[in-house]
Enzyme design. Structure first.
Site, PDB file in Angstrom:
ATOM      1  N   ASN A  50      31.797  16.164 -25.790  1.00  0.00           N
ATOM      2  CA  ASN A  50      33.102  16.591 -26.291  1.00  0.00           C
ATOM      3  C   ASN A  50      34.203  15.685 -25.743  1.00  0.00           C
ATOM      4  O   ASN A  50      34.134  15.200 -24.609  1.00  0.00           O
ATOM      5  CB  ASN A  50      33.382  18.076 -26.012  1.00  0.00           C
ATOM      6  CG  ASN A  50      33.248  18.489 -24.569  1.00  0.00           C
ATOM      7  OD1 ASN A  50      32.488  17.897 -23.810  1.00  0.00           O
ATOM      8  ND2 ASN A  50      33.980  19.515 -24.169  1.00  0.00           N
ATOM      9  N   GLU A  52      38.285  15.878 -25.528  1.00  0.00           N
ATOM     10  CA  GLU A  52      39.475  16.721 -25.752  1.00  0.00           C
ATOM     11  C   GLU A  52      40.726  15.858 -25.896  1.00  0.00           C
ATOM     12  O   GLU A  52      40.682  14.636 -25.758  1.00  0.00           O
ATOM     13  CB  GLU A  52      39.597  17.729 -24.600  1.00  0.00           C
ATOM     14  CG  GLU A  52      38.384  18.649 -24.565  1.00  0.00           C
ATOM     15  CD  GLU A  52      38.486  19.778 -23.547  1.00  0.00           C
ATOM     16  OE1 GLU A  52      39.347  19.729 -22.658  1.00  0.00           O
ATOM     17  OE2 GLU A  52      37.670  20.707 -23.664  1.00  0.00           O
ATOM     18  N   CYS A  61      34.111  18.022 -30.825  1.00  0.00           N
ATOM     19  CA  CYS A  61      32.964  18.629 -30.142  1.00  0.00           C
ATOM     20  C   CYS A  61      31.835  17.615 -29.969  1.00  0.00           C
ATOM     21  O   CYS A  61      31.736  16.636 -30.717  1.00  0.00           O
ATOM     22  CB  CYS A  61      32.418  19.797 -30.943  1.00  0.00           C
ATOM     23  SG  CYS A  61      33.484  21.234 -31.012  1.00  0.00           S
ATOM     24  N   GLU A  63      28.677  17.870 -30.686  1.00  0.00           N
ATOM     25  CA  GLU A  63      27.767  17.754 -31.834  1.00  0.00           C
ATOM     26  C   GLU A  63      28.320  16.784 -32.867  1.00  0.00           C
ATOM     27  O   GLU A  63      27.601  15.945 -33.409  1.00  0.00           O
ATOM     28  CB  GLU A  63      27.578  19.127 -32.503  1.00  0.00           C
ATOM     29  CG  GLU A  63      26.911  20.173 -31.618  1.00  0.00           C
ATOM     30  CD  GLU A  63      27.889  20.977 -30.783  1.00  0.00           C
ATOM     31  OE1 GLU A  63      28.944  20.437 -30.360  1.00  0.00           O
ATOM     32  OE2 GLU A  63      27.604  22.153 -30.536  1.00  0.00           O
ATOM     33  N   CYS A 100      29.685  25.460 -32.493  1.00  0.00           N
ATOM     34  CA  CYS A 100      30.809  26.208 -33.079  1.00  0.00           C
ATOM     35  C   CYS A 100      30.689  26.191 -34.606  1.00  0.00           C
ATOM     36  O   CYS A 100      29.888  25.440 -35.183  1.00  0.00           O
ATOM     37  CB  CYS A 100      32.144  25.608 -32.632  1.00  0.00           C
ATOM     38  SG  CYS A 100      32.609  24.106 -33.514  1.00  0.00           S
ATOM     39  N   CYS A 103      31.072  22.747 -36.313  1.00  0.00           N
ATOM     40  CA  CYS A 103      29.912  21.866 -36.100  1.00  0.00           C
ATOM     41  C   CYS A 103      28.713  22.339 -36.904  1.00  0.00           C
ATOM     42  O   CYS A 103      27.918  21.521 -37.379  1.00  0.00           O
ATOM     43  CB  CYS A 103      29.579  21.770 -34.621  1.00  0.00           C
ATOM     44  SG  CYS A 103      30.820  20.805 -33.725  1.00  0.00           S
TER      45      CYS A 103
HETATM   46  N1  THU Z   1      32.652  22.479 -27.587  1.00  0.00           N
HETATM   47  C1  THU Z   1      31.697  21.597 -27.998  1.00  0.00           C
HETATM   48  O1  THU Z   1      31.776  20.398 -27.719  1.00  0.00           O
HETATM   49  N2  THU Z   1      30.667  22.083 -28.739  1.00  0.00           N
HETATM   50  C2  THU Z   1      30.457  23.393 -29.019  1.00  0.00           C
HETATM   51  O2  THU Z   1      29.503  23.716 -29.698  1.00  0.00           O
HETATM   52  C3  THU Z   1      31.380  24.410 -28.484  1.00  0.00           C
HETATM   53  C4  THU Z   1      32.650  23.885 -27.933  1.00  0.00           C
HETATM   54  C5  THU Z   1      33.747  21.973 -26.743  1.00  0.00           C
HETATM   55  C6  THU Z   1      35.085  21.910 -27.396  1.00  0.00           C
HETATM   56  C7  THU Z   1      36.004  21.973 -26.188  1.00  0.00           C
HETATM   57  O3  THU Z   1      36.174  20.668 -25.671  1.00  0.00           O
HETATM   58  C8  THU Z   1      35.247  22.797 -25.165  1.00  0.00           C
HETATM   59  O4  THU Z   1      33.893  22.826 -25.623  1.00  0.00           O
HETATM   60  C9  THU Z   1      35.757  24.211 -25.017  1.00  0.00           C
HETATM   61  O5  THU Z   1      35.871  24.840 -26.243  1.00  0.00           O
END
Ligand code: THU
Length: 140
Positions: A50, A52, A61, A63, A100, A103
């Protein structure tokens, strides 16, 4: 595109790859690090973490990072056979983390029969993307 049976050793390799790339996450806002590894129908593995952003909604994310990297590297004919996801608030202990909603849709686009490996509330789980995203949408 057929559902691929994923051997245990391949599943473990995917989970190891996800665990490793998780360490590269840029997650200063949530402190929640995620790593993902995808297995293609051709047997290649691509990884992502991920990333941000100060403008929170721009976050990508793990994925989707893995999927977009695969396409950037190998082109648009991507067929995803399996995805492994690992999430941790501290890089040490792993916590439940399934893909999520956004994704799930992106995984479905490139692998409507893909198998997803992740930590559930009661331990390791595997689910078909079609079960995680019923009635998934595709134009093709
Ligand atoms: N996140 C992911 O990278 N993948 C997921 O399947 C769930 C959430 C990340 C997004 C964000 O940077 C952090 O997790 C918190 O939501």
């Amino acid at each position: 595109m057929k559902t691929t049976k994923i051997p245990t050793a391949t599943r473990e390799r995917l989970l190891r790859s996800a665990r490793k790339v998780m360490k590269n996450a840029y997650a200063p806002f949530s402190n929640f690090r995620v790593g993902a590894a995808i297995l293609t129908a051709k047997g290649q593995v691509f990884t992502g973490c991920n990333v941000e952003n100060s403008s929170y909604g721009m976050t990508n994310c793990a994925e989707r990072t893995a999927i977009f990297s695969a396409i950037a590297k190998s082109g648009p004919e991507l067929e995803i056979a399996a995805v492994a996801v690992i999430g941790s608030p501290d890089n040490n202990h792993e916590v439940p983390c399934s893909p999520c909603g956004a994704c799930r849709q992106v995984i479905y686009e490139f692998g409507p029969r893909a198998l997803v490996f992740y930590q559930g509330k009661k331990g390791p789980k595997q689910s078909l993307i079609a079960d995680l995203l019923p009635e998934g949408f595709r134009l093709k």
